[in-house]
Write a protein that holds these residues in place. Structure first.
Motif, PDB file in Angstrom:
ATOM      1  N   ARG A 169      18.854   2.254  42.104  1.00  0.00           N
ATOM      2  CA  ARG A 169      18.057   2.950  43.115  1.00  0.00           C
ATOM      3  C   ARG A 169      18.667   4.317  43.437  1.00  0.00           C
ATOM      4  NH1 ARG A 169      13.929   0.089  41.833  1.00  0.00           N
ATOM      5  NH2 ARG A 169      14.073  -2.101  42.389  1.00  0.00           N
ATOM      6  N   SER A 170      17.858   5.139  44.104  1.00  0.00           N
ATOM      7  CA  SER A 170      18.272   6.489  44.482  1.00  0.00           C
ATOM      8  C   SER A 170      18.891   6.478  45.875  1.00  0.00           C
ATOM      9  CB  SER A 170      17.058   7.418  44.463  1.00  0.00           C
ATOM     10  OG  SER A 170      16.114   6.989  45.440  1.00  0.00           O
ATOM     11  N   PRO A 171      19.605   7.539  46.247  1.00  0.00           N
ATOM     12  CA  PRO A 171      20.190   7.600  47.589  1.00  0.00           C
ATOM     13  C   PRO A 171      19.147   7.468  48.689  1.00  0.00           C
ATOM     14  CG  PRO A 171      21.136   9.314  46.194  1.00  0.00           C
ATOM     15  CD  PRO A 171      20.024   8.690  45.421  1.00  0.00           C
ATOM     16  N   GLU A 172      17.985   8.119  48.524  1.00  0.00           N
ATOM     17  CA  GLU A 172      16.980   8.071  49.586  1.00  0.00           C
ATOM     18  C   GLU A 172      16.375   6.680  49.742  1.00  0.00           C
ATOM     19  OE1 GLU A 172      14.903  10.291  46.064  1.00  0.00           O
ATOM     20  OE2 GLU A 172      16.927  10.050  46.897  1.00  0.00           O
ATOM     21  N   GLU A 173      16.321   5.910  48.651  1.00  0.00           N
ATOM     22  CA  GLU A 173      15.825   4.538  48.763  1.00  0.00           C
ATOM     23  C   GLU A 173      16.790   3.683  49.578  1.00  0.00           C
ATOM     24  OE1 GLU A 173      13.582   2.840  45.094  1.00  0.00           O
ATOM     25  OE2 GLU A 173      14.982   4.348  44.328  1.00  0.00           O
ATOM     26  N   TYR A 174      18.078   3.782  49.283  1.00  0.00           N
ATOM     27  CA  TYR A 174      19.076   3.015  50.026  1.00  0.00           C
ATOM     28  C   TYR A 174      19.166   3.467  51.484  1.00  0.00           C
ATOM     29  CZ  TYR A 174      20.920   0.838  45.770  1.00  0.00           C
ATOM     30  OH  TYR A 174      21.075   0.091  44.630  1.00  0.00           O
ATOM     31  N   ASN A 175      18.823   4.727  51.737  1.00  0.00           N
ATOM     32  CA  ASN A 175      18.896   5.257  53.104  1.00  0.00           C
ATOM     33  C   ASN A 175      17.617   5.019  53.901  1.00  0.00           C
ATOM     34  OD1 ASN A 175      21.551   6.271  52.945  1.00  0.00           O
ATOM     35  ND2 ASN A 175      20.838   8.117  51.878  1.00  0.00           N
ATOM     36  N   GLY A 176      16.593   4.426  53.265  1.00  0.00           N
ATOM     37  CA  GLY A 176      15.349   4.147  53.974  1.00  0.00           C
ATOM     38  C   GLY A 176      14.554   5.384  54.330  1.00  0.00           C
TER      39      GLY A 176
ATOM     40  N   GLY B 218      27.358  -4.298  43.982  1.00  0.00           N
ATOM     41  CA  GLY B 218      27.974  -4.647  45.260  1.00  0.00           C
ATOM     42  C   GLY B 218      27.807  -3.543  46.282  1.00  0.00           C
ATOM     43  N   ARG B 219      28.293  -3.826  47.480  1.00  0.00           N
ATOM     44  CA  ARG B 219      28.133  -2.889  48.579  1.00  0.00           C
ATOM     45  C   ARG B 219      28.795  -1.547  48.297  1.00  0.00           C
ATOM     46  NH1 ARG B 219      26.684  -3.388  53.801  1.00  0.00           N
ATOM     47  NH2 ARG B 219      26.582  -5.649  53.597  1.00  0.00           N
ATOM     48  N   HIS B 220      29.966  -1.554  47.657  1.00  0.00           N
ATOM     49  CA  HIS B 220      30.668  -0.293  47.425  1.00  0.00           C
ATOM     50  C   HIS B 220      29.899   0.609  46.460  1.00  0.00           C
ATOM     51  CE1 HIS B 220      31.916  -2.701  43.986  1.00  0.00           C
ATOM     52  NE2 HIS B 220      32.371  -1.610  43.393  1.00  0.00           N
ATOM     53  N   ILE B 221      29.177   0.023  45.500  1.00  0.00           N
ATOM     54  CA  ILE B 221      28.354   0.825  44.593  1.00  0.00           C
ATOM     55  C   ILE B 221      27.205   1.458  45.372  1.00  0.00           C
ATOM     56  CG2 ILE B 221      26.896   0.790  42.547  1.00  0.00           C
ATOM     57  CD1 ILE B 221      29.847   0.328  41.952  1.00  0.00           C
ATOM     58  N   LYS B 222      26.561   0.667  46.207  1.00  0.00           N
ATOM     59  CA  LYS B 222      25.461   1.174  47.029  1.00  0.00           C
ATOM     60  C   LYS B 222      25.946   2.306  47.930  1.00  0.00           C
ATOM     61  CE  LYS B 222      22.166  -0.332  50.571  1.00  0.00           C
ATOM     62  NZ  LYS B 222      21.633  -1.499  51.331  1.00  0.00           N
ATOM     63  N   GLU B 223      27.130   2.155  48.514  1.00  0.00           N
ATOM     64  CA  GLU B 223      27.672   3.185  49.407  1.00  0.00           C
ATOM     65  C   GLU B 223      27.987   4.464  48.642  1.00  0.00           C
ATOM     66  OE1 GLU B 223      30.963   1.165  51.144  1.00  0.00           O
ATOM     67  OE2 GLU B 223      29.747   0.141  52.681  1.00  0.00           O
ATOM     68  N   ASP B 224      28.489   4.339  47.411  1.00  0.00           N
ATOM     69  CA  ASP B 224      28.748   5.534  46.592  1.00  0.00           C
ATOM     70  C   ASP B 224      27.451   6.291  46.317  1.00  0.00           C
ATOM     71  OD1 ASP B 224      31.434   5.125  46.493  1.00  0.00           O
ATOM     72  OD2 ASP B 224      31.464   4.240  44.484  1.00  0.00           O
ATOM     73  N   ILE B 225      26.397   5.560  45.975  1.00  0.00           N
ATOM     74  CA  ILE B 225      25.117   6.198  45.688  1.00  0.00           C
ATOM     75  C   ILE B 225      24.553   6.850  46.948  1.00  0.00           C
ATOM     76  CG2 ILE B 225      22.732   5.777  44.972  1.00  0.00           C
ATOM     77  CD1 ILE B 225      23.814   3.557  43.154  1.00  0.00           C
ATOM     78  N   GLN B 226      24.646   6.158  48.080  1.00  0.00           N
ATOM     79  CA  GLN B 226      24.152   6.718  49.341  1.00  0.00           C
ATOM     80  C   GLN B 226      24.851   8.021  49.705  1.00  0.00           C
ATOM     81  OE1 GLN B 226      24.626   2.930  51.639  1.00  0.00           O
ATOM     82  NE2 GLN B 226      22.673   3.513  52.535  1.00  0.00           N
ATOM     83  N   SER B 227      26.127   8.093  49.378  1.00  0.00           N
ATOM     84  CA  SER B 227      26.908   9.288  49.736  1.00  0.00           C
ATOM     85  C   SER B 227      26.880  10.354  48.656  1.00  0.00           C
ATOM     86  CB  SER B 227      28.357   8.888  50.032  1.00  0.00           C
ATOM     87  OG  SER B 227      28.950   8.251  48.920  1.00  0.00           O
ATOM     88  N   GLY B 228      26.009  10.181  47.638  1.00  0.00           N
ATOM     89  CA  GLY B 228      25.862  11.212  46.611  1.00  0.00           C
ATOM     90  C   GLY B 228      26.935  11.195  45.548  1.00  0.00           C
ATOM     91  N   LYS B 229      27.467  10.006  45.225  1.00  0.00           N
ATOM     92  CA  LYS B 229      28.497   9.880  44.190  1.00  0.00           C
ATOM     93  C   LYS B 229      27.957   9.038  43.035  1.00  0.00           C
ATOM     94  CE  LYS B 229      32.236  10.022  47.613  1.00  0.00           C
ATOM     95  NZ  LYS B 229      33.345   9.248  48.231  1.00  0.00           N
ATOM     96  N   PRO B 230      27.253   9.657  42.103  1.00  0.00           N
ATOM     97  CA  PRO B 230      26.705   8.911  40.965  1.00  0.00           C
ATOM     98  C   PRO B 230      27.798   8.592  39.953  1.00  0.00           C
ATOM     99  CG  PRO B 230      26.261  11.232  40.680  1.00  0.00           C
ATOM    100  CD  PRO B 230      26.933  11.088  42.022  1.00  0.00           C
ATOM    101  N   PRO B 231      27.522   7.745  38.982  1.00  0.00           N
ATOM    102  CA  PRO B 231      28.504   7.491  37.923  1.00  0.00           C
ATOM    103  C   PRO B 231      28.773   8.765  37.126  1.00  0.00           C
ATOM    104  CG  PRO B 231      26.376   6.518  37.383  1.00  0.00           C
ATOM    105  CD  PRO B 231      26.300   6.953  38.812  1.00  0.00           C
ATOM    106  N   LYS B 232      30.003   8.943  36.703  1.00  0.00           N
ATOM    107  CA  LYS B 232      30.403  10.158  36.001  1.00  0.00           C
ATOM    108  C   LYS B 232      30.636   9.902  34.519  1.00  0.00           C
ATOM    109  CE  LYS B 232      30.576  13.103  39.460  1.00  0.00           C
ATOM    110  NZ  LYS B 232      29.681  14.292  39.482  1.00  0.00           N
ATOM    111  N   VAL B 233      30.182  10.841  33.716  1.00  0.00           N
ATOM    112  CA  VAL B 233      30.442  10.796  32.279  1.00  0.00           C
ATOM    113  C   VAL B 233      31.883  11.241  32.042  1.00  0.00           C
ATOM    114  CG1 VAL B 233      29.797  11.769  30.034  1.00  0.00           C
ATOM    115  CG2 VAL B 233      28.032  11.221  31.724  1.00  0.00           C
TER     116      VAL B 233
END
Length: 540
Positions: free
Chosen positions: A420-427, A458-473
């Motif tokens: 999901r995207s940050p805006e989805e997790y942020n409602g 898990g929750r920590h992955i969701k929190e990273d996405i919410q705060s604008g920290k996507p997976p890095k290459v």
């Protein structure tokens, strides 16, 4: 179902009901019937009474076989539930899942509108749906004429369509048609999938070592889901999207639709099977037909071009670009329209974009976007606001003139899963840009061969996405200037942009990928194929 089970368990029948006259007759399945106390034949060939333990054993064996053939349509999915009540009668949930909290469910059902949306999901005041959003084109006869007995009992089901010796060899003609089952294929969260041949278009011989590819798949809503307005509308929208975009070459073609069932083209594999092919070759996964097993090598089922190269792969630069183009071209048609439809168009939001929602045809290497039963239609503003940012160029169905219409945001109250995207997790209010972010996770897999966040949830992955920290290459890939992967990594940054207004659109990504493809093709022409192959080996 009971007749089907009786016919397909004759070995167990013979074990528990040996012929009393000592002859070699065996239970044929044509005259055997199941009662609640005994299993017997009206011809009175079998007279042995079963013990309770034998009854339980036979029932569980039949339930297991039925699940393999019929998916969730066979019995409840609870492994401890053999499908019978304490009196020995078949339980019937009527297509409804048992729910302890009935009052809460009923309150939620009553709050839904005719589209099946809750108050939070509905278009807000000042917004209206486009005219075609309410269209409904069922062709139930096409569905009802399918003989479900032939679907689950087709003589070609003996093939099971696993990799044959020809496919396992270096034979370039071996492809996915050696590994796609007839009858029950698989199921997801919402639907059971059956492959079939409703019009008898495919011919085959039982002596043939390879079964032909079935032309279509029948998707039927799983029996534990409610037969209510919400799910009816889910499948109406699913079918309508494919119907409206039937001229697109990047969406799965639809052939029939009725209520909670759709009939679409059968396509051999998912994009997951291609991107994570090497991982799948090592990992043991449960298969309802054959238990735990690994998937066959990519080379055994993916077709090859005239040069012997795989038609779809992430293991070459060209392969990675073409897979990415397949992903975003389908998404562009969904968001922009296919350019051939004479009607107003605003983006359709897929809202559940994952690699497994794309299908790959092993005979052509083409990628198709699939499964729109969670999609949302974006409405338009009743009163247009000058200089607004959310404006779309659309074609008016009556005048055929290009006009600008302003879109309304959508609201999805839940955001399950990790894609999901940050805006989805942020409602927050949502636009089609949620799909772009989710497609970034697919692009990440194409570039690296790995799942985002190494597949962690898990929750920590969701929190990273919410705060604008996507997976890095990995830096070694990103910093390799002049390579395709470095270009794809920079494009991934635009796709993973946390602010949806700054995030690239599907059309922008397609344009960038097409430019990159032209550059690589020009390099192949200038340097020759051998030089490009050596570059590919260095980048792997």
């Amino acid at each position: 179902l009971t007749k089907y089970l009786a016919v397909n368990t004759k070995e167990l029948y013979d074990e528990f009901f040996g012929p009393t006259d000592g002859d070699n007759d065996r239970y044929s399945g044509t005259s055997g019937y199941i009662t609640n106390d005994y299993f017997h034949d009206y011809s009175n060939k079998y007279t042995k009474k079963m013990t309770p333990e034998e009854m339980v054993r036979l029932r569980k064996q039949r339930v297991k076989e039925a699940r393999e053939a019929l998916g969730s349509a066979a019995m409840e999915e609870d492994e401890d539930d053999d499908g019978f009540d304490k009196e020995g009668y078949l339980e019937d949930s009527g297509g409804r899942r048992k729910n302890k909290d009935r009052s809460r469910r009923n309150r939620k059902q009553k709050s839904r509108d005719e589209e099946g949306f809750t108050t939070k999901e509905r278009l807000k005041e000042g917004c209206s749906p486009l005219k075609w959003h309410s269209y409904h084109f069922p062709n139930c006869n096409e569905i009802h004429e399918i003989d479900l007995r032939a679907v689950v009992r087709d003589p070609r089901d003996s093939f099971i369509r696993q990799t044959t010796s020809a496919a396992a060899s270096d034979d370039s003609n071996a492809n996915a048609s050696t590994s796609f089952p007839w009858g029950f294929v698989s199921n997801g969260l919402w639907r059971d999938v059956f492959s079939c041949d409703p019009r008898g278009e495919v011919t085959s011989s039982v002596e043939s070592p390879i079964s032909p590819m079935p032309p279509v798949v029948l998707k039927i809503m799983k029996r534990e889901h409610n037969y209510d307005q919400r799910n009816f509308q889910r499948h109406r929208r699913d079918a309508l999207v494919m119907e409206r975009l039937s001229s697109s070459h990047h969406l799965v073609p639809i052939y029939g639709y009725c209520a909670n069932t759709v009939l679409t083209q059968a396509i051999s594999h998912t994009l997951d099977d291609v991107i994570y092919a090497r991982e799948n070759e090592r990992k043991m996964k449960w298969n309802p037909r054959n238990g735990y097993q690994t998937k066959p090598p990519l080379e055994s089922w993916m077709g090859k071009d005239e040069n012997g190269e795989l038609l779809a792969t992430r293991e070459t630069e060209l392969g990675r670009i073409n897979l990415a183009l397949g992903v975003f071209r389908g998404l562009m048609d969904l968001h922009e329209g296919d350019g051939a439809t004479d009607m107003e168009w605003l983006p359709v939001v897929h809202a559940d974009l994952q690699a497994k929602q794309y299908l790959v045809d092993s005979d052509t290497g083409k990628v198709y976007l699939n499964d729109f039963n969670r999609c949302r239609f974006i409405g338009k503003k009743d009163s247009q606001i000058p200089d607004a940012s959310n404006v779309t160029l659309a074609t008016n169905a009556d005048t055929n003139d290009a006009t600008h219409i302003q879109s309304c945001p959508i609201y999805i109250p839940t955001a399950p899963g990790y894609s999901r995207s940050p805006e989805e997790y942020n409602g927050a209010p949502l636009t089609e840009k949620v799909d772009i972010y989710s497609a970034g996770n697919i692009l990440y897999g194409i570039i690296t061969g790995n799942k985002p966040f190494n597949g962690e949830r898990g929750r920590h992955i969701k929190e990273d996405i919410q705060s604008g920290k996507p997976p890095k290459v990995d830096a070694a890939i990103r910093d390799a200037d002049g390579t395709v992967d470095a270009e794809l990594s920079r494009l991934l940054d635009r796709v993973y942009e946390a602010d949806p207004e700054k995030r690239a659109s599907a059309k922008e990504v397609v344009v960038a990928l097409e430019q990159l493809l032209e550059k690589v093709l020009a390099k192949i022409e200038d340097w020759g194929e051998e030089s490009i192959e050596s570059i590919n080996e260095e980048n792997m």
